[in-house]
Motif scaffolding. Sequence first.
Motif, PDB file in Angstrom:
ATOM      1  N   MET A 278      -2.287 -14.295   0.408  1.00  0.00           N
ATOM      2  CA  MET A 278      -1.243 -13.496  -0.251  1.00  0.00           C
ATOM      3  C   MET A 278       0.060 -13.640   0.532  1.00  0.00           C
ATOM      4  N   ALA A 280       2.967 -13.888  -1.127  1.00  0.00           N
ATOM      5  CA  ALA A 280       4.054 -13.370  -1.977  1.00  0.00           C
ATOM      6  C   ALA A 280       4.572 -12.042  -1.449  1.00  0.00           C
ATOM      7  N   ASP A 284       6.585  -3.066  -4.013  1.00  0.00           N
ATOM      8  CA  ASP A 284       5.703  -1.895  -3.934  1.00  0.00           C
ATOM      9  C   ASP A 284       5.952  -0.918  -5.076  1.00  0.00           C
ATOM     10  N   PRO A 311       0.288  -1.559  -7.869  1.00  0.00           N
ATOM     11  CA  PRO A 311      -0.997  -1.685  -7.165  1.00  0.00           C
ATOM     12  C   PRO A 311      -0.836  -2.577  -5.934  1.00  0.00           C
ATOM     13  N   LEU A 314      -3.365  -7.182  -2.568  1.00  0.00           N
ATOM     14  CA  LEU A 314      -4.186  -7.666  -1.446  1.00  0.00           C
ATOM     15  C   LEU A 314      -5.375  -6.731  -1.216  1.00  0.00           C
ATOM     16  N   PHE A 330      -0.167 -11.307   4.612  1.00  0.00           N
ATOM     17  CA  PHE A 330       1.066 -11.488   5.377  1.00  0.00           C
ATOM     18  C   PHE A 330       1.647 -10.126   5.691  1.00  0.00           C
ATOM     19  N   LYS A 348      -1.754  -2.636  10.092  1.00  0.00           N
ATOM     20  CA  LYS A 348      -1.800  -3.170   8.726  1.00  0.00           C
ATOM     21  C   LYS A 348      -3.056  -4.007   8.511  1.00  0.00           C
ATOM     22  N   LYS A 352      -5.525  -3.135   5.536  1.00  0.00           N
ATOM     23  CA  LYS A 352      -5.714  -4.054   4.416  1.00  0.00           C
ATOM     24  C   LYS A 352      -7.126  -4.652   4.402  1.00  0.00           C
TER      25      LYS A 352
HETATM   26  N1  CTP Z   1       0.969  -6.899  -0.935  1.00  0.00           N
HETATM   27  C1  CTP Z   1       0.250  -6.817  -2.115  1.00  0.00           C
HETATM   28  N2  CTP Z   1       0.596  -5.913  -3.064  1.00  0.00           N
HETATM   29  C2  CTP Z   1       1.634  -5.087  -2.857  1.00  0.00           C
HETATM   30  C3  CTP Z   1       2.361  -5.141  -1.668  1.00  0.00           C
HETATM   31  C4  CTP Z   1       2.007  -6.052  -0.720  1.00  0.00           C
HETATM   32  O1  CTP Z   1      -0.699  -7.572  -2.299  1.00  0.00           O
HETATM   33  N3  CTP Z   1       1.938  -4.209  -3.814  1.00  0.00           N
HETATM   34  C5  CTP Z   1       0.535  -7.869   0.095  1.00  0.00           C
HETATM   35  C6  CTP Z   1       1.565  -8.902   0.475  1.00  0.00           C
HETATM   36  O2  CTP Z   1       1.437 -10.076  -0.309  1.00  0.00           O
HETATM   37  C7  CTP Z   1       1.216  -9.184   1.934  1.00  0.00           C
HETATM   38  C8  CTP Z   1       0.673  -7.853   2.422  1.00  0.00           C
HETATM   39  O3  CTP Z   1       0.294  -7.128   1.265  1.00  0.00           O
HETATM   40  O4  CTP Z   1       0.186 -10.149   2.053  1.00  0.00           O
HETATM   41  C9  CTP Z   1       1.590  -7.023   3.244  1.00  0.00           C
HETATM   42  O5  CTP Z   1       2.776  -6.787   2.599  1.00  0.00           O
HETATM   43  P1  CTP Z   1       3.856  -5.773   3.225  1.00  0.00           P
HETATM   44  O6  CTP Z   1       4.957  -5.597   2.253  1.00  0.00           O
HETATM   45  O7  CTP Z   1       4.204  -6.194   4.612  1.00  0.00           O
HETATM   46  O8  CTP Z   1       2.944  -4.497   3.355  1.00  0.00           O
HETATM   47  P2  CTP Z   1       2.851  -3.157   2.610  1.00  0.00           P
HETATM   48  O9  CTP Z   1       1.422  -2.929   2.305  1.00  0.00           O
HETATM   49  O10 CTP Z   1       3.786  -3.088   1.472  1.00  0.00           O
HETATM   50  O11 CTP Z   1       3.243  -2.173   3.778  1.00  0.00           O
HETATM   51  P3  CTP Z   1       4.634  -1.548   4.216  1.00  0.00           P
HETATM   52  O12 CTP Z   1       5.642  -1.913   3.174  1.00  0.00           O
HETATM   53  O13 CTP Z   1       4.325  -0.123   4.291  1.00  0.00           O
HETATM   54  O14 CTP Z   1       4.899  -2.152   5.560  1.00  0.00           O
END
Ligand code: CTP
Length: 409
Positions: A278, A280, A284, A311, A314, A330, A348, A352
């Motif tokens: 993942m 991308a 959020d 949603p 990941l 990532f 994280k 995750k």
């Molecule tokens: N990701 C995902 N779905 C989302 C948001 C993030 O699958 N809605 C995945 C991204 O592709 C990445 C990982 O989660 O591999 C981390 O993304 P990041 O934006 O750093 O993490 P968040 O879970 O959004 O945490 P935060 O913004 O609170 O740091």
Amino acid sequence: MTDPDRRPRVVLGVGGGIAAYKACEVLRRLTESGHDVRVVPTEAALRFVGAATFEALSGNPVHTEVFADVSEVPHVRIGRSADLVLVVPATADLLAKAAHGLADDLLTNTLLTARCPVLMTPAMHTEMWEHPATRDNVATLRHRGVVVAEPASGRLTGVDTGKGRLADPAEIVDLARLLLGRPGALPRDLEGVRIVVSAGGTREPLDPVRYLGNRSSGKQGYALARTAVQRGALVTLVSAHTVALSEPAGAEVVRVGTAEELRDAMHKAAVGADVIVMAAAVADFRPTDRAEYKIKKTDRDPAPVALTRNPDVLAELVRKRSAGQVIVGFAAETGDSAGDVLEHARAKLKRKGCDLLVVNAVGEGMAFEVEDNAGWLLSADGAERAVALGSKSHMASDIWDAVVALIHS
Ligand code: CTP
């Protein structure tokens, strides 16, 4: 001892196919990025592109035969002094000659004397690429450590389309630079492994013309897809919005816009996949309402935009994972008063539940929209390793090395 300031020496072999004209673009990109390029075309290549073009673009003389400048023994010297031999396009005939060690012109002699990495980028009609003779020759060359790149699918000469189109020049140069920096970067250690990579940034529409988006360029995800294909993997690239990038030759590309579209595409592609990455940047939040028509400005202040959580794709993929599936996430972190980049990343990784977390420090001029990347690879077993600043393809190679280790563990 080699001089660290010496320009990397590339021998650009050009085969006799219509794609020879694209070798000029590869040559231009290599010389502009500081490489010393010596072009060695075949006789047939010069029927497509004149020697003057190669001489002007490279600043070096061009010969096709071993009998020119005999006193300098060019057929030995050129191959020996190269840091990389790159063949664009590699025709079926050239692949056959290289596989069988034939040496009837300067290029085939050079291929026999070279002890540096060799990258051959094929271009031919689909029937020729799929012919058992070519398949065997490619297998022989790969077995010997030659990197025979996967061709792209698409428009061929005339009205035909199919597999066998030359990979995009930008992509060829990227692979060449990777091999110059790291000669062993493209082993065939992902042969037959089914990999899904997501890339780019999602866009969440407010109305037909506006959206909430992010600064992801998609370059890291594309570099992952490109290098995985060349290591033998069967790659599906789920691509959200990116800057202009060439499609990785040999990958199946699925285009998506929003986080929800990306989620659907990932769940579909994840079925039967061995590895999911993942990369991308998934939004959020999305605007709760999507206006059917363009929102017009009025004299009043605009209404606040209500947002709805998207949603976590990941986390969903981790929950649904099949036995043995390796999942890579990532994390883009800045660090704050609650913790530094690595502390946030460790939390994280736990949250995750993926097997490997690729951590980038982000901020002005870091990670987004730039060519180079640095960071850390954190594994679920607690192993942590720093990745030095390098191209996104270098970072991708480190990630695949770690994934190969996970597949075998
Ligand atoms: N990701 C995902 N779905 C989302 C948001 C993030 O699958 N809605 C995945 C991204 O592709 C990445 C990982 O989660 O591999 C981390 O993304 P990041 O934006 O750093 O993490 P968040 O879970 O959004 O945490 P935060 O913004 O609170 O740091």
